[in-house]
Write an enzyme that holds these catalytic residues in place. Structure first.
Site: not given
Ligand code: UT7
Length: 311
Positions: A112, A236, A266
């Site tokens: 990520c 994020h 996500n």
């Protein structure tokens, strides 16, 4: 001159998977998902749309937005943990499709935090005058490595792509400071176990809250800025509670936190460019604004950038 973003693009699949849809698939509830994560829905790519397709669509828009021709791209860096296949890279697949025939191309893996790693790698080549224009893409088709029977992970992830063209911008704009880091001892808390994602949610949560706050503070200090100078914080988009914790650590008012987690979930390496895209489109990031981007992910990895938006 400095190094910054010349243009931005994105792609999200049309298909929406809501929390109510998930209630029918696993033992969960809309209420649990909303309160624990902030997610209301996410996008899921169809069978025909692979990672490289999404990367291509986002990249095409980024090139148009930057006003840069494909043949003027020197390097393509694609951050992804869900490539079409182990090799060739997604970067090579889109190099051909874009017609970026003068570009070197490779994928990079930092989960990520991959988009942050990509941006910061690109900056080095441009700072050195080795390359002029670099395409950096964050793209994931997480739906293909999500175990739809596992409620611990199935409710969290979505698909999408974000891309930027990086190059020289005027002095005072672009990337002002950065930080990258990794802690391989945390590999056991977030990894692909055979086909599917395995996650020790609690451990990742604790790490994320600590690290995102710390990295954001570090890049602000390294840039010689004060917390009050920040116009937009783009963390994020993993969990609204983690994002709020980093906002609080910086002492920022609510409206400066950029959020897309409610609508995309996500999306790993694409979450930061997707959120940046929306922030620019909605006028929350304007020419001259100070923006802090900060990511974390499997590895464990992390990365942050302070930048002044504009060319
Ligand atoms: O991109 C980086 C990747 N990952 C992350 O950023 C994730 C970081 N971690 C998190 O966001 C959170 O830890 C989660 C959202 C994954 C979980 O939230 P939590 O507040 O840490 O919950 P928990 O794991 O401690 O679970 C609390 C309870 C458990 O039940 P018991 O043991 O208390 O009876 C879980 O079994 O919630 C249960 N649970 C669920 N219930 C309904 C776990 N997942 C679900 C679910 N629906 N989907």
């Amino acid at each position: 001159m400095a190094t910054g973003i010349l243009g931005i693009g994105r792609y999200v699949p049309d298909k929406v998977l809501t929390n109510l849809d998930l209630e029918k698939m696993v033992d969960t509830s809309d209420e649990w998902i909303r309160t624990r994560t902030g997610i209301q829905e996410r996008r899921i790519a169809d069978e025909k749309t692979n990672t490289s397709d999404m990367a291509y669509y986002a990249s095409k828009e980024a090139l148009e937005n930057a006003g840069v021709r494909p043949e003027d791209i020197d390097l393509i860096l694609v951050a992804t943990v869900t490539p079409d296949m182990p090799f060739p890279s997604v970067a090579c697949l889109i190099q051909d499709r874009l017609g970026a025939k003068n570009a070197a191309a490779m994928d990079l893996g930092a989960a990520c935090a991959g988009f942050m790693y990509g941006m910061i790698c690109a900056k080095q080549f441009i700072d050195n005058n080795a390359y002029k224009n670099i395409l950096v893409v964050g793209v994931e088709k997480l739906s293909k490595i999500t175990n739809w029977q596992d409620r611990n992970t199935a409710v969290l992830f979505g698909d999408g792509a974000g891309a930027v063209v990086m190059g020289q911008v005027s002095d005072g704009k672009g990337i002002l400071s950065f930080e990258l880091g990794a802690n391989g001892a945390g590999a056991k808390d977030l990894y692909q176990d055979g086909r599917y994602i395995f996650m020790n949610g609690r451990e990742v949560f604790k790490f994320a809250v600590r690290q995102m706050g710390e990295s954001a503070v570090n890049v602000v200090e390294k840039a010689g800025l004060k917390k009050e100078d920040i116009d937009a914080l783009i963390p994020h988009q993993a969990n609204i509670r983690i994002m709020e914790a980093s906002r609080e650590r910086l002492g920022l008012p609510e409206e400066k936190l950029i959020k897309t987690v409610h609508k995309y979930g996500n999306t790993s390496s694409s979450s930061i460019p997707l959120a940046l895209y929306d922030a620019v489109a909605e006028g929350k990031v304007k020419d001259g604004d100070i923006v802090v981007l900060v990511g974390f992910g499997g590895g464990l990895t992390w990365g942050a950038v302070a930048l002044r938006w504009g060319k």
